[in-house]
Design a protein around this motif. Structure first.
Motif, PDB file in Angstrom:
ATOM      1  N   GLY A 260       0.770  -1.232   0.000  1.00 38.98           N
ATOM      2  CA  GLY A 260       0.000   0.000   0.000  1.00 38.98           C
ATOM      3  C   GLY A 260       0.799   1.278   0.000  1.00 38.98           C
ATOM      4  O   GLY A 260       0.372   2.268   0.598  1.00 38.98           O
ATOM      5  N   LYS A 261       1.933   1.302  -0.672  1.00 32.53           N
ATOM      6  CA  LYS A 261       2.725   2.526  -0.728  1.00 32.53           C
ATOM      7  C   LYS A 261       2.072   3.545  -1.666  1.00 32.53           C
ATOM      8  O   LYS A 261       1.375   3.195  -2.616  1.00 32.53           O
ATOM      9  N   ALA A 262       2.335   4.813  -1.383  1.00 34.51           N
ATOM     10  CA  ALA A 262       1.759   5.891  -2.182  1.00 34.51           C
ATOM     11  C   ALA A 262       2.416   5.954  -3.555  1.00 34.51           C
ATOM     12  O   ALA A 262       3.426   5.296  -3.828  1.00 34.51           O
ATOM     13  N   SER A 263       1.834   6.786  -4.425  1.00 32.89           N
ATOM     14  CA  SER A 263       2.392   6.983  -5.756  1.00 32.89           C
ATOM     15  C   SER A 263       3.810   7.525  -5.661  1.00 32.89           C
ATOM     16  O   SER A 263       4.187   8.177  -4.687  1.00 32.89           O
ATOM     17  N   ASP A 264       4.567   7.267  -6.717  1.00 29.27           N
ATOM     18  CA  ASP A 264       5.969   7.686  -6.736  1.00 29.27           C
ATOM     19  C   ASP A 264       6.078   9.085  -7.333  1.00 29.27           C
ATOM     20  O   ASP A 264       6.374   9.263  -8.509  1.00 29.27           O
ATOM     21  N   ASN A 265       5.819  10.095  -6.524  1.00 28.97           N
ATOM     22  CA  ASN A 265       5.874  11.483  -6.993  1.00 28.97           C
ATOM     23  C   ASN A 265       7.126  12.213  -6.528  1.00 28.97           C
ATOM     24  O   ASN A 265       7.450  13.279  -7.041  1.00 28.97           O
ATOM     25  N   THR A 266       7.806  11.649  -5.553  1.00 25.11           N
ATOM     26  CA  THR A 266       8.987  12.326  -5.004  1.00 25.11           C
ATOM     27  C   THR A 266      10.136  11.334  -4.899  1.00 25.11           C
ATOM     28  O   THR A 266      10.413  10.803  -3.819  1.00 25.11           O
ATOM     29  N   PRO A 267      10.824  11.068  -6.010  1.00 27.02           N
ATOM     30  CA  PRO A 267      11.891  10.062  -5.977  1.00 27.02           C
ATOM     31  C   PRO A 267      13.043  10.416  -5.064  1.00 27.02           C
ATOM     32  O   PRO A 267      13.819   9.549  -4.682  1.00 27.02           O
ATOM     33  N   GLU A 268      13.155  11.698  -4.696  1.00 30.71           N
ATOM     34  CA  GLU A 268      14.239  12.068  -3.788  1.00 30.71           C
ATOM     35  C   GLU A 268      13.949  11.630  -2.357  1.00 30.71           C
ATOM     36  O   GLU A 268      14.835  11.654  -1.507  1.00 30.71           O
ATOM     37  N   ASN A 269      12.694  11.209  -2.081  1.00 34.25           N
ATOM     38  CA  ASN A 269      12.323  10.744  -0.747  1.00 34.25           C
ATOM     39  C   ASN A 269      12.210   9.222  -0.741  1.00 34.25           C
ATOM     40  O   ASN A 269      11.541   8.633  -1.594  1.00 34.25           O
ATOM     41  N   ASP A 270      12.845   8.599   0.213  1.00 31.11           N
ATOM     42  CA  ASP A 270      12.770   7.153   0.371  1.00 31.11           C
ATOM     43  C   ASP A 270      11.543   6.815   1.208  1.00 31.11           C
ATOM     44  O   ASP A 270      11.451   7.181   2.370  1.00 31.11           O
ATOM     45  N   ASP A 271      10.579   6.121   0.590  1.00 32.67           N
ATOM     46  CA  ASP A 271       9.334   5.792   1.275  1.00 32.67           C
ATOM     47  C   ASP A 271       9.448   4.569   2.188  1.00 32.67           C
ATOM     48  O   ASP A 271       8.468   4.193   2.828  1.00 32.67           O
ATOM     49  N   TYR A 272      10.592   3.934   2.224  1.00 29.78           N
ATOM     50  CA  TYR A 272      10.731   2.670   2.932  1.00 29.78           C
ATOM     51  C   TYR A 272      11.657   2.837   4.134  1.00 29.78           C
ATOM     52  O   TYR A 272      12.698   3.480   4.049  1.00 29.78           O
ATOM     53  N   PHE A 283       2.645  -1.465  -7.049  1.00 31.66           N
ATOM     54  CA  PHE A 283       1.228  -1.551  -7.410  1.00 31.66           C
ATOM     55  C   PHE A 283       0.437  -0.540  -6.589  1.00 31.66           C
ATOM     56  O   PHE A 283       0.576  -0.485  -5.365  1.00 31.66           O
ATOM     57  N   ASN A 284      -0.389   0.247  -7.269  1.00 33.53           N
ATOM     58  CA  ASN A 284      -1.175   1.277  -6.604  1.00 33.53           C
ATOM     59  C   ASN A 284      -2.467   1.480  -7.384  1.00 33.53           C
ATOM     60  O   ASN A 284      -2.454   1.929  -8.530  1.00 33.53           O
ATOM     61  N   MET A 285      -3.609   1.145  -6.784  1.00 38.76           N
ATOM     62  CA  MET A 285      -4.887   1.213  -7.483  1.00 38.76           C
ATOM     63  C   MET A 285      -5.341   2.643  -7.730  1.00 38.76           C
ATOM     64  O   MET A 285      -6.122   2.903  -8.645  1.00 38.76           O
ATOM     65  N   ASP A 286      -4.853   3.583  -6.938  1.00 37.06           N
ATOM     66  CA  ASP A 286      -5.205   4.981  -7.181  1.00 37.06           C
ATOM     67  C   ASP A 286      -4.623   5.487  -8.494  1.00 37.06           C
ATOM     68  O   ASP A 286      -5.148   6.419  -9.098  1.00 37.06           O
ATOM     69  N   GLU A 287      -3.536   4.872  -8.941  1.00 33.67           N
ATOM     70  CA  GLU A 287      -2.892   5.293 -10.175  1.00 33.67           C
ATOM     71  C   GLU A 287      -3.568   4.706 -11.407  1.00 33.67           C
ATOM     72  O   GLU A 287      -3.826   5.414 -12.383  1.00 33.67           O
ATOM     73  N   GLY A 292      -3.927  -1.902 -10.946  1.00 34.29           N
ATOM     74  CA  GLY A 292      -2.945  -1.581  -9.928  1.00 34.29           C
ATOM     75  C   GLY A 292      -2.956  -2.515  -8.749  1.00 34.29           C
ATOM     76  O   GLY A 292      -2.310  -2.236  -7.745  1.00 34.29           O
ATOM     77  N   PHE A 293      -3.704  -3.627  -8.820  1.00 26.67           N
ATOM     78  CA  PHE A 293      -3.589  -4.601  -7.735  1.00 26.67           C
ATOM     79  C   PHE A 293      -2.739  -5.771  -8.210  1.00 26.67           C
ATOM     80  O   PHE A 293      -2.725  -6.133  -9.369  1.00 26.67           O
ATOM     81  N   SER A 294      -1.981  -6.342  -7.289  1.00 27.06           N
ATOM     82  CA  SER A 294      -1.073  -7.436  -7.629  1.00 27.06           C
ATOM     83  C   SER A 294      -1.743  -8.776  -7.330  1.00 27.06           C
ATOM     84  O   SER A 294      -2.817  -8.831  -6.728  1.00 27.06           O
ATOM     85  N   TYR A 295      -1.064  -9.830  -7.730  1.00 23.56           N
ATOM     86  CA  TYR A 295      -1.605 -11.180  -7.545  1.00 23.56           C
ATOM     87  C   TYR A 295      -1.008 -11.892  -6.332  1.00 23.56           C
ATOM     88  O   TYR A 295      -1.165 -13.101  -6.194  1.00 23.56           O
ATOM     89  N   MET A 296      -0.345 -11.156  -5.463  1.00 29.55           N
ATOM     90  CA  MET A 296       0.331 -11.790  -4.346  1.00 29.55           C
ATOM     91  C   MET A 296      -0.649 -12.454  -3.384  1.00 29.55           C
ATOM     92  O   MET A 296      -0.318 -13.452  -2.739  1.00 29.55           O
ATOM     93  N   THR A 349     -12.381 -11.079  -0.393  1.00 29.52           N
ATOM     94  CA  THR A 349     -12.601  -9.684  -0.797  1.00 29.52           C
ATOM     95  C   THR A 349     -11.284  -8.912  -0.868  1.00 29.52           C
ATOM     96  O   THR A 349     -11.155  -7.964  -1.643  1.00 29.52           O
ATOM     97  N   LEU A 350     -10.300  -9.318  -0.062  1.00 33.79           N
ATOM     98  CA  LEU A 350      -9.014  -8.638  -0.081  1.00 33.79           C
ATOM     99  C   LEU A 350      -8.162  -9.030  -1.281  1.00 33.79           C
ATOM    100  O   LEU A 350      -7.230  -8.314  -1.636  1.00 33.79           O
ATOM    101  N   ASN A 351      -8.478 -10.152  -1.904  1.00 34.97           N
ATOM    102  CA  ASN A 351      -7.683 -10.594  -3.045  1.00 34.97           C
ATOM    103  C   ASN A 351      -7.642  -9.563  -4.163  1.00 34.97           C
ATOM    104  O   ASN A 351      -6.654  -9.428  -4.873  1.00 34.97           O
ATOM    105  N   LYS A 352      -8.743  -8.842  -4.346  1.00 42.35           N
ATOM    106  CA  LYS A 352      -8.844  -7.898  -5.452  1.00 42.35           C
ATOM    107  C   LYS A 352      -8.431  -6.481  -5.051  1.00 42.35           C
ATOM    108  O   LYS A 352      -8.598  -5.554  -5.839  1.00 42.35           O
ATOM    109  N   THR A 353      -7.909  -6.328  -3.855  1.00 36.60           N
ATOM    110  CA  THR A 353      -7.423  -5.006  -3.453  1.00 36.60           C
ATOM    111  C   THR A 353      -5.962  -5.067  -3.001  1.00 36.60           C
ATOM    112  O   THR A 353      -5.473  -4.147  -2.367  1.00 36.60           O
ATOM    113  N   CYS A 354      -5.292  -6.158  -3.338  1.00 34.42           N
ATOM    114  CA  CYS A 354      -3.908  -6.344  -2.917  1.00 34.42           C
ATOM    115  C   CYS A 354      -2.995  -5.370  -3.659  1.00 34.42           C
ATOM    116  O   CYS A 354      -3.012  -5.298  -4.884  1.00 34.42           O
TER     117      CYS A 354
END
Length: 479
Positions: A260-272, A283-287, A292-296, A349-354
């Motif tokens: 559930g990480k946010a979109s990659d808008n600021t590459p100079e910031n490490d989100d992790y 993967f990001n469904m907002d984008e 944007g959902f994965s099969y994990m 239900t969570l399978n399709k929002t991963c």
């Protein structure tokens, strides 16, 4: 339209349709005149971002198909998962969707467009322009690395296809040539261009990602000294790249940091907060909505639809007391589910929002790869020192160099450790092929025994459209 090209969907001409007429009828997502695109810094960023978008599409299913389902990591899941079972059972045919290279060549063509045009764009700084170019080179190297590992010899394009012509129909280029002259050289260019100060994003290629691709390519070429030297560079900045010593943080890496990480808008910031991940497929469904959902979750949980379960062979390889085992898999509904990326039981239900990202490279992977290189260089003690880091975290002791009689015994030990540590990370099949162990390991599992079976077949549509292509020989005999 004169001088126009299809930027974000046309990538395009790379053998993606079953007939020339089909290509001519294809509608672009966006058609932009050449004199209107690639003008601003925003255009350059959008062009590079699209490389990652295409890569996400290419890897969404193929991360597992290409990197792991042909290995001994997994067994059948639900009976409804017929496509996955065909790969697990070594029953690949030329109509399986994982034998298509269309989406991978979209990555390559988009990278070629960026490499051609970004150098002429006026950006806020030379460093920013170079960083974008470096990412394009790094991603082209990675895409070709996947291509040659999956199919062997493949068509080579280092200039973009911007309009229809016979130039899109090419013969296959020798795999070793692509490894040495394209992948290695592109990764070196990425290393020289990427901004090491501002590019701190693990959702895109940083200099660490370029080093990972380069080291991986060197291992495929048997250039063990160069692989060792390349991985050693990753240890210079522990603020960005460092080993996670605790098993609790190891688990959180996969269940929390990737999710559930946010979109990659600021590459100079490490989100992790972890320093283990080098490059991930984000993967990001907002984008991009449902794409944007994965099969994990979907492919590994739920007895009614899971594509695969962790194999008995792999479960038997975990030693008693290995702290990873209960974190990697769980017996649930008559099967051992892959739980590495999951904190608990997952509802349908969570399978399709991963939105769990796929790790392409992480530091522990590189340390074990370096250990393998050192073993090949007769530096057994140094190799085992690296393996010991991984095993100590897992609560295990590590043998001494004197416990191994031959180099191959030591390499087998390291490969087994890679299998246990990297399960679910799309690496095992490539390890088996790279080290020539695929027959020995897989023949008792699914009958692999004939030379050439380690490659994937080329999809029939590519052969129909491009008469200069030839099928991988194994599949002309069996299909």
């Amino acid at each position: 339209m004169k001088n126009s090209f299809q930027i974000f969907a046309a990538a395009l001409l790379t053998l993606s349709l079953t007939a020339c007429e089909g290509f001519l009828d294809e509608q672009p997502v966006s058609e932009v005149p050449a004199d209107e695109m690639w003008q601003t810094s925003r255009d350059a960023k959008a062009g590079v971002n699209q490389i990652y978008g295409y890569f996400r599409t290419a890897m969404r299913e193929n991360y597992f198909y290409w990197g792991e389902f042909r290995s001994d990591d997994f067994e059948h899941g639900a009976s409804s998962a017929a496509d996955q079972q065909r790969v697990i059972d070594n029953q690949l045919t030329t109509d399986h969707r994982c034998t298509k290279w269309t989406d991978l060549y979209k990555v390559i063509n988009q990278a070629n467009l960026c490499i051609k045009y970004i150098g002429g764009i006026d950006t806020p700084s030379v460093a920013e322009r170079n960083d974008l170019l470096g990412q394009a080179y790094g991603m082209r190297a990675l895409a070709y690395l996947y291509a040659v590992r999956v199919w062997g010899d493949v068509p080579l394009f280092t200039d973009p296809n911007e309009k229809y012509s016979d130039a899109i129909y090419r013969e296959r280029t020798d795999r070793e040539y692509i490894l040495r002259e394209v992948i290695v050289e592109d990764a070196k260019k990425a290393e020289s261009l990427i901004d090491r100060t501002k590019n701190k994003e693990r959702k895109r290629i940083s200099v660490y990602g370029a080093w990972a691709v380069l080291a991986d390519a060197y291992m495929w070429l048997g250039e063990y000294n160069l692989a060792d030297q390349t991985i050693e560079k990753m240890k210079a900045d522990p603020m960005f790249m460092a080993f996670e010593p605790g098993i609790d943080t190891w688990k959180k890496m996969f269940t929390e940091e990737l999710n559930g990480k946010a979109s990659d808008n600021t590459p100079e910031n490490d989100d992790y907060s972890t320093r283990e991940f080098i490059f991930v497929v984000h993967f990001n469904m907002d984008e991009v909505g449902t794409n944007g959902f994965s099969y994990m979750y979907q492919w590994f949980t739920g007895s009614g639809n899971r594509a695969a379960v962790v194999s008995q062979r792999l479960r038997d390889k975990y030693e008693e007391g290995d702290l990873r085992f209960p974190l990697v898999t769980k017996e649930y509904q008559a099967g051992w589910e892959l739980r590495k990326y999951i904190p608990g039981d997952i509802s349908s239900t969570l399978n399709k929002t991963c939105q769990v990202a796929y790790p392409i490279y992480r530091y522990s992977d590189m340390l074990l790869l370096q250990a393998e290189a050192l073993a090949r260089l007769s530096k057994w003690e140094e190799a085992l020192d690296l393996v010991k880091m991984i095993r100590t975290r897992a609560g295990l002791t590590t043998p001494e160099a004197a416990d191994f009689g031959t180099e191959e015994e030591l390499v087998d030990f390291i490969l087994d450790e890679r299998q246990r540590e990297l399960v679910g990370e799309g690496r095992r099949w490539f390890d088996l092929v790279r080290t020539g162990r695929w027959k020995t390991v897989m023949q008792p599992v699914n009958g692999m025994s004939e030379e050439g079976n380690e490659l994937f077949p080329i999809h029939f549509s590519h052969l129909d459209q491009n008469r200069k292509l030839t099928q991988n020989p194994y599949y002309t005999q069996t299909n």
